[in-house]
Write a protein that holds these residues in place. Sequence first.
Motif, mmCIF file in Angstrom:
data_model
loop_
_atom_site.group_PDB
_atom_site.id
_atom_site.type_symbol
_atom_site.label_atom_id
_atom_site.label_comp_id
_atom_site.label_asym_id
_atom_site.label_seq_id
_atom_site.Cartn_x
_atom_site.Cartn_y
_atom_site.Cartn_z
ATOM 1 N N ASP A 431 12.935 4.632 -8.556
ATOM 2 C CA ASP A 431 12.869 3.681 -7.448
ATOM 3 C C ASP A 431 14.242 3.035 -7.241
ATOM 4 O O ASP A 431 15.125 3.110 -8.098
ATOM 5 C CB ASP A 431 11.805 2.624 -7.716
ATOM 6 N N GLU A 487 8.822 2.153 -1.220
ATOM 7 C CA GLU A 487 8.116 0.874 -1.160
ATOM 8 C C GLU A 487 7.539 0.687 0.225
ATOM 9 O O GLU A 487 8.202 0.927 1.229
ATOM 10 C CB GLU A 487 9.056 -0.284 -1.503
ATOM 11 N N ARG A 488 6.262 0.285 0.233
ATOM 12 C CA ARG A 488 5.582 -0.026 1.492
ATOM 13 C C ARG A 488 4.975 -1.401 1.344
ATOM 14 O O ARG A 488 3.963 -1.579 0.658
ATOM 15 C CB ARG A 488 4.503 1.019 1.781
ATOM 16 N N GLY A 489 5.608 -2.400 1.957
ATOM 17 C CA GLY A 489 5.186 -3.769 1.736
ATOM 18 C C GLY A 489 5.539 -4.177 0.313
ATOM 19 O O GLY A 489 6.672 -4.069 -0.127
ATOM 20 N N ASP A 490 4.531 -4.643 -0.419
ATOM 21 C CA ASP A 490 4.725 -5.000 -1.822
ATOM 22 C C ASP A 490 4.279 -3.888 -2.756
ATOM 23 O O ASP A 490 4.224 -4.094 -3.974
ATOM 24 C CB ASP A 490 3.928 -6.283 -2.145
ATOM 25 N N CYS A 491 3.969 -2.722 -2.228
ATOM 26 C CA CYS A 491 3.436 -1.613 -3.028
ATOM 27 C C CYS A 491 4.540 -0.598 -3.310
ATOM 28 O O CYS A 491 5.270 -0.192 -2.396
ATOM 29 C CB CYS A 491 2.287 -0.921 -2.305
ATOM 30 N N LEU A 492 4.660 -0.178 -4.560
ATOM 31 C CA LEU A 492 5.567 0.887 -4.945
ATOM 32 C C LEU A 492 4.764 2.178 -5.029
ATOM 33 O O LEU A 492 3.831 2.300 -5.827
ATOM 34 C CB LEU A 492 6.218 0.578 -6.294
ATOM 35 N N VAL A 525 -2.252 -0.447 2.418
ATOM 36 C CA VAL A 525 -1.933 -1.842 2.116
ATOM 37 C C VAL A 525 -3.179 -2.571 1.644
ATOM 38 O O VAL A 525 -3.159 -3.315 0.655
ATOM 39 C CB VAL A 525 -1.313 -2.523 3.350
ATOM 40 N N SER A 529 -3.860 -4.129 -2.133
ATOM 41 C CA SER A 529 -4.088 -5.566 -2.289
ATOM 42 C C SER A 529 -5.343 -5.815 -3.102
ATOM 43 O O SER A 529 -5.383 -6.716 -3.949
ATOM 44 C CB SER A 529 -4.202 -6.225 -0.916
ATOM 45 N N GLU A 532 -4.464 -4.986 -6.713
ATOM 46 C CA GLU A 532 -3.630 -6.025 -7.314
ATOM 47 C C GLU A 532 -4.465 -7.245 -7.688
ATOM 48 O O GLU A 532 -4.276 -7.848 -8.744
ATOM 49 C CB GLU A 532 -2.515 -6.405 -6.338
ATOM 50 N N ASN A 536 -4.907 -8.690 -11.459
ATOM 51 C CA ASN A 536 -4.613 -10.082 -11.819
ATOM 52 C C ASN A 536 -5.817 -10.749 -12.466
ATOM 53 O O ASN A 536 -5.686 -11.499 -13.438
ATOM 54 C CB ASN A 536 -4.184 -10.859 -10.577
#
Length: 696
Positions: A431, A487-492, A525, A529, A532, A536
Amino acid sequence: MVLAWREKSKKRLKMTSFNIAQGIHAFDYHSPLNLIATAGINNKVCLWNPYVVSKPVGVLWGHSASVIAVQFFAERKQLFSFSADKILRLWDIHHQLSIQRIACSFPKSQDFRCLFHFDETHRRLFIAFNNQLALLAMKNETSKRVKSHEKPVTCVLYNSLLKQIISSDAGSTVSFWMIDTGQKIKQFTGCHGNTEISTMALDANETRLLTGSTDGTVKIWDFNGCCHHTLNVGQDGAADISQILVLEKTVLVTGWERAITVFRPQNFNQFFIQSEEWKGGIQHHDDILCAAFLPPQTLATGSYDGEIVLWNHSTENAHSVLHPYYQRLLKSKSDMEPQKLFSAEKKGSTYPMADQAGLAAHSFENDTKGNNAVVRLCFLEARKNTAATGGANLVSCGGSGYVRFWNTFNKQLLAEFLAHSGVGSITMAADKFNRYLTTGDLDGCLKIWNIEEYCLDSSKKKITQPPALIRAFQPHEDQITSLEMCERGDCLLIISASADCSICVTGVRSAPVWIFGQAKHWHIVNCFSVLERDMNLMESEIQEASMRVNALYSKEESCLDSTEHSLLNKQEKDDSGYSVRPSEDINLGIKYKERNIYKKKSHELYYGEIIQKAASPFRSLSIRALKELPEVNKPAFLLDPEKYFRKEPEEYLRIPKRPLLSETLKAVFDEKNLFPKKFWIEKEKPSNYVKKQLVK
């Protein structure tokens, strides 16, 4: 047929012979199965064990003419045979049955000589007839797996400007996909005729696509399918192009050639463009397979023999050579002798400094099988400051499944580890923040490594321990040909292309694997989400559980009585005379010793009295007296069973007889009641008419 061999302890050859009726035209040997196949003049294909010469272990019947050629298909344990009547047969060795029969329409003449060669890697059969050469290609087995392309996928790219995935295949087709949903939006066919597209690249603005083919040309396209230029790489014919590197003022092309092919965009004033001279000349001993660029002017090229040549891109001159077992400096084009040896750790051996010139030749002989071939190079651009202090800034991979980390400032190999064992050559991608490294092998397996804190400092001793492995899985059924991390948004995301005709996308951690071309589209996306949020939540639950466990441990340690502490002090005194060897790094704390010397006290995980057991398979055990249950009233069917389970008298079960039909009729049957009155009136009219005529 005569078979001869030599034993290790003896000099003379031992011979044995097979007596075959009418003789044979050809034979082939299968080493794993230890079988010899003979093409008999008597229309038979015989299978022989070299140690049993009296009779064949199997006979394959089916040809109606003499068999003139045979060859094993070792991977599938099958056999090809070709007869004089131009019939090709494929046999299953285990069942000794003919699987397929192909009638060939060539050659035209009856007098011909036949030669066989089967390429198992690409599953192609070459048959030579006098001055003709026939090529038969095996189709891939039909699979229920979703396919992104009709042919094996050769390269994949990510266009961050359009948020699209660009893929190419062996059938000269280029496809464009939406990364967010997996939907195909357009496709270019026949980009290089019928020849394979081996590699692709995007320009700096990501508005032009460059495709390289095995026909020795590189074409520059816009995204409407219009070809603007054709770069002629293979001056004398076809050339297998392995990589295209688009820089600010040059376009560099590498392939199965020892020299770098260069094109300068300022001279792109015609459709057909010829290559220009690379000022640095030829510095590699073997063919160049890959290249990488580190701004502002460092260029690295890797070759089949394992050498990595570092160039100054501005002057186009090479200044040093890196190899897993040696290093040499280059002062000029003619200076090809090794100057300095920093490492020679192959199998624990070292090479004398006086014999550095022969070292390169020695390594070249050992690398004829491509064990050290450099298939992919990647500069860690996010480590600019780290590289200056001695950390790694270049990663290479290739033959034998090894990944190596280099420092190009100190010309040093810092680390190497076996990423994939027993699978041959591998490919990789990193990356842009250099946190993760993805590797793929010939079996379709992917591994994701955390390299964020790997080889950040200089080390005199080479590191052989691999970085932390985050994930290992197999998204493909065949060789992984290309990898891309984006990377697409916050996603690798990890994009992988394979020879099984599919393109997959997944995340770094435990994320689902989607295939481009599947019927159900995804929303990447939203999916990530949710993942994620779940991760968490899981991490917070783990932290809460660990806090509860730590509280229980602290309570346990406070419960140790004075006698146990005295025993502990005595044990420490007895151990004070023990000397720890310098090579051992042992740090035993008091808490660690307490937990190993004494039996742990059981904890009350829920409620109740704690019972300490001398030996128990449970970490904690709560034992108490059972509470007396209140008296249970018996149900009614137990108190009065006759009321619920007694048998009914037979009279209630007797079935009544049905009454007779005559008893149920309410009136006498009359035919006139079945039809309306009009019907009978109309029926009587003709008879009245006849009566009147008779009267007249």
